[in-house]
Design an enzyme around this catalytic site. Structure first.
Site, PDB file in Angstrom:
ATOM      1  N   LYS A   1     -53.897  11.884 -27.579  1.00 26.96           N
ATOM      2  CA  LYS A   1     -55.247  11.775 -27.014  1.00 26.96           C
ATOM      3  C   LYS A   1     -55.401  12.567 -25.722  1.00 26.96           C
ATOM      4  CE  LYS A   1     -53.919   7.086 -25.579  1.00 26.96           C
ATOM      5  NZ  LYS A   1     -54.212   5.660 -25.803  1.00 26.96           N
ATOM      6  N   THR A   2     -54.383  12.611 -24.885  1.00 25.12           N
ATOM      7  CA  THR A   2     -54.502  13.350 -23.615  1.00 25.12           C
ATOM      8  C   THR A   2     -53.640  14.603 -23.586  1.00 25.12           C
ATOM      9  OG1 THR A   2     -52.762  11.995 -22.623  1.00 25.12           O
ATOM     10  CG2 THR A   2     -55.044  11.259 -22.312  1.00 25.12           C
TER      11      THR A   2
ATOM     12  N   LYS B   1     -46.679  17.231  -9.950  1.00 27.89           N
ATOM     13  CA  LYS B   1     -46.302  18.604  -9.620  1.00 27.89           C
ATOM     14  C   LYS B   1     -47.382  19.271  -8.775  1.00 27.89           C
ATOM     15  CE  LYS B   1     -44.983  23.088 -11.567  1.00 27.89           C
ATOM     16  NZ  LYS B   1     -44.508  23.823 -12.748  1.00 27.89           N
TER      17      LYS B   1
ATOM     18  N   ARG C   1     -31.743  -8.281   6.000  1.00 27.23           N
ATOM     19  CA  ARG C   1     -31.954  -8.424   7.443  1.00 27.23           C
ATOM     20  C   ARG C   1     -31.181  -7.345   8.191  1.00 27.23           C
ATOM     21  NH1 ARG C   1     -29.886 -12.497  11.077  1.00 27.23           N
ATOM     22  NH2 ARG C   1     -28.760 -13.379   9.319  1.00 27.23           N
TER      23      ARG C   1
ATOM     24  N   HIS D   1     -16.695 -15.369   2.829  1.00 24.42           N
ATOM     25  CA  HIS D   1     -16.238 -13.981   2.717  1.00 24.42           C
ATOM     26  C   HIS D   1     -15.803 -13.650   1.287  1.00 24.42           C
ATOM     27  CE1 HIS D   1     -16.732 -13.658   6.978  1.00 24.42           C
ATOM     28  NE2 HIS D   1     -15.803 -14.551   7.233  1.00 24.42           N
TER      29      HIS D   1
ATOM     30  N   GLU E   1     -24.929 -21.095   5.257  1.00 22.46           N
ATOM     31  CA  GLU E   1     -25.857 -19.980   5.432  1.00 22.46           C
ATOM     32  C   GLU E   1     -26.891 -19.931   4.305  1.00 22.46           C
ATOM     33  OE1 GLU E   1     -26.289 -17.498   7.586  1.00 22.46           O
ATOM     34  OE2 GLU E   1     -24.559 -17.592   8.915  1.00 22.46           O
TER      35      GLU E   1
ATOM     36  N   ARG F   1       2.460 -11.279  -3.796  1.00 22.54           N
ATOM     37  CA  ARG F   1       2.059 -12.509  -4.484  1.00 22.54           C
ATOM     38  C   ARG F   1       2.689 -13.739  -3.843  1.00 22.54           C
ATOM     39  NH1 ARG F   1      -1.270 -12.935  -8.325  1.00 22.54           N
ATOM     40  NH2 ARG F   1      -1.341 -10.667  -8.296  1.00 22.54           N
TER      41      ARG F   1
END
Length: 524
Positions: A70-71, A141, A216, A280, A334, A448
Site C-alpha cells: 500500500k505504501t 534518512k 541511581r 554482594h 536494601e 577449595r
C-alpha cells in the site's frame, strides 16, 4: 523560528495502535496540514472528523494483497526522500507528481505481541511489517527535511514543537526522532532475525534491549548506570528482576539490581516457602520452611551480621505478618524482592520511621511451575566484547552415592538444598546446610579448602551435623578433612578429579556419605 526549521504542510499517519492518533490528526488539520493515511488509521481519523486523503489516492494504486502492498510506491518514498534544496530532485518530483511529505507517524505491526501470545507461524509472518520500516528509514534518512515518529508517546512533544516554531520542526528535534526511529527498526529486525534463527550462536547476534530505568548510580557513585530488559525471546518467558515493578523507595543502584537479581534467581529455584538473603551477590542466609515467617527467621539466623543492608528475596507473595517482623529498627534490607506483596505491606513499610524513604519493594510477578529453558542465553561483558552462554539450569542428572555409607533421609534433603544453593555462590563455592537452613557459605575463594574453612568459620557450632555442597570437584582430600573436623556428615559434589578415589577413601575413613552428581556449577 530557526534557520533549519521545516514547516509541516503534509503528514502521513499509519498507526497500528490508535491511542491519541485522532487527536493528533485533528491538531494537524487545525494547522492546515494535509493528512494522508491508510486503512484502519484513515477510518479512525474520519470517524473523528479529520479530513483525510487516502494514500491510494496519492499513489494511484489501491491497497492490495491483503494490505501487504500500500505504501511501497515512488510517490510515497519520493515524497519522503527527495532533497528539498536539490533543484534536480525538486524538478523530478514535479515531473512525476511527487509532493513533499514533511511528517510520518508509523508504529509498526505488533510482531513482539505475536511472539508473546504464541501466535501461529503464519500469523507471526503476517506481523512482519515491510512498508512501515521502509517509510521509517526513508523519513529518517531525510531528517534534514522530514520528522519521523515511531512512538505514540512523542505525539504531545511534537505538537509542542509545532506550537513553539509556528508549525515547523527544528533539525535538533528531527534528528532526535530519526535516531529513535532507527533504534526502533533495529530492535524490531533483531527480534525477527532471532525468531528465524535456529543456531544458538550465529555469526551476528543483535540483541534488542529496552530501557527500564536509570540506576541511581553505577557500581560506584561516580559512575552512571541503567538497567535494560531483554525481550522474552532472549530472557525466557518467566518473571525477572529487570522487568519487576518497583512499589516504593528511592531509585535502585547498579549494585542493587545485581544483588536483587542474584537473590531472586536463588530463591526461585527453591521449594516453597523459601527465603534467601544476599550480600554482594552471594547468599548469606537461606531457608525452606512450612511457612514464610519461619523461613525468614531461619534465613536471618544463618548470618545476621552479613544480612544487615542485604537483599531479601521470597518465592511467594510477602505477607503483612512478615512485613511487620522485617520492619524493625535493629535490621535493614536494601531491597525486598517477591512475586507480589499482600495488601497493606507497601503502606506498612512506607509508614515506618526508619524504613519509609529507603526500602525498595520489587514485585516480579508470579514464579514457580514454569520450565527453565536451557536454550536461553546469558550475557556478560568483558573488555572489548561480550561473553554469551546458555543458562545453567537447575535440573541435574541422578546423583549416585560414591561412599560405603548412603546419606540418611534427613541428609539427602539437606544435600539437595545445598546443591541447589551452591549454584548461586561465587566460585570456588562451598555451602553448609543443616535442617533446611544455610548455615555457612564460602564464596569466591582461590582454593577449595579455603572455601571450606570460610564456610566453617561462618557456621561455627552450626557446622556440627551439617552437610556440605561444592560447586566443583575436590582436587585434594584436604577440603574433606577440613569439613570432617568441624562435624560435616555428608557431602555432595560433581566428582571428576584425578583424586576422586582418595577423596572417597577420606570420606569413608571419617564416616561421611558422599553423593556425586557428575555436573559442575561454576559461577564466576
Amino acid at each position: 523560528m530557526t534557520t533549519d526549521a521545516v514547516v509541516v504542510r503534509r503528514a502521513l499517519l499509519s498507526a497500528w495502535k490508535k491511542d491519541g492518533v485522532a487527536a493528533f490528526g485533528k491538531a494537524l488539520a487545525a494547522r492546515g496540514v494535509e493528512v494522508l493515511s491508510t486503512g484502519g488509521t484513515a477510518k479512525c481519523l474520519r470517524d473523528a472528523g479529520v479530513p483525510v486523503r487516502d494514500v491510494s489516492d496519492l499513489t494511484g494504486f489501491p491497497e492490495m494483497m491483503d494490505g501487504r502492498v500500500k505504501t511501497l510506491h515512488p510517490r510515497v518514498h519520493g515524497g519522503l526522500l527527495h532533497l528539498r534544496n536539490n533543484a534536480g530532485h525538486v524538478a523530478e518530483a514535479a515531473t512525476h507528481g511527487i509532493v513533499p511529505i514533511d511528517l510520518v507517524l508509523v508504529d509498526l505491526y505488533p510482531f513482539e505481541a505475536a511472539l508473546a501470545r504464541g501466535a501461529s507461524r503464519e500469523e507471526t509472518i503476517e506481523m512482519i511489517d515491510i512498508g512501515g520500516p521502509a517509510m521509517i528509514r526513508s523519513a529518517s534518512k531525510n531528517h534534514e527535511s522530514v520528522v519521523v515518529l515511531t512512538d505514540l508517546a512523542d505525539l504531545a512533544a511534537t505538537l509542542g514543537e509545532l506550537e513553539t516554531n509556528a508549525g515547523a520542526t527544528t533539525l535538533a528535534f528531527r534528528q532526535r526522532m530519526a535516531a529513535k526511529a532507527f533504534r526502533r527498526t533495529a530492535s524490531y529486525d533483531a527480534l525477527i532475525a532471532n525468531w528465524l534463527t535456529s543456531e544458538p550462536f550465529p555469526e551476528r547476534l543483535v540483541v534488542p534491549l529496552e530501557l527500564r530505568q536509570r540506576a541511581r548510580y553505577g557500581e560506584n557513585p561516580h559512575q552512571e548506570g541503567a538497567v535494560y530488559a531483554l525481550p522474552p525471546a532472549f530472557a525466557g518467558a518467566e518473571a525477572h528482576v529487570a522487568s519487576a515493578t518497583q512499589l516504593s523507595g528511592k531509585e535502585l543502584s547498579y549494585n542493587n539490581f545485581l544483588d536483587a537479581s542474584a537473590a531472586f534467581e536463588a530463591v526461585r529455584s527453591l521449594p516453597r516457602s523459601a527465603a534467601v538473603i544476599v550480600k554482594h551477590r552471594n547468599p548469606c542466609g537461606a531457608a525452606v520452611r512450612a511457612n514464610q515467617l519461619d523461613a525468614f527467621e531461619r534465613a536471618l539466623a544463618g548470618d545476621p551480621l552479613s544480612a544487615f543492608g542485604g537483599i531479601l528475596a521470597l518465592n511467594e507473595p510477602m505477607s503483612l505478618a512478615l512485613a511487620r517482623r522485617v520492619a524493625v529498627p535493629e535490621q535493614f534490607f536494601e531491597v525486598l524482592v517477591a512475586p507480589s506483596f499482600e495488601e497493606g505491606v507497601t503502606e506498612h513499610f512506607v509508614a515506618s520511621v526508619k524504613w519509609g524513604k529507603s526500602v525498595r519493594l520489587l514485585a516480579t510477578g508470579a514464579v514457580g511451575g514454569e520450565a527453565r529453558d536451557a536454550a536461553v542465553r546469558e550475557f556478560r561483558s568483558i573488555d572489548g566484547g561480550v561473553l554469551v552462554q546458555q543458562r545453567d539450569v537447575p535440573a541435574d542428572p541422578e546423583s549416585r552415592c560414591g561412599t560405603r555409607r548412603d546419606p540418611t533421609a534427613t541428609e539427602a534433603a539437606d544435600l539437595a538444598l545445598a546443591f541447589g544453593l551452591v549454584r548461586h555462590v561465587t566460585s570456588n563455592a562451598i555451602v553448609f546446610v543443616r535442617g533446611g537452613e544455610l548455615v555457612g557459605c564460602g564464596a569466591g575463594q582461590m582454593s577449595r579448602v579455603d572455601a571450606v574453612e570460610l564456610a566453617a568459620r561462618k557456621a561455627g557450632e552450626k557446622a556440627q551435623g551439617a552437610v556440605m555442597a561444592s560447586d566443583a570437584f575436590f582436587p585434594f582430600a584436604d577440603g574433606i578433612l577440613a569439613a570432617a573436623r568441624v562435624g560435616i556428615t555428608a557431602v555432595i559434589q560433581p566428582g571428576g578429579s584425578v583424586r576422586d578415589e582418595e577423596v572417597t577413601r577420606t570420606c569413608d575413613a571419617h564416616g561421611l556419605a558422599m553423593l556425586l552428581t557428575g555436573r559442575r556449577h561454576f559461577r564466576h
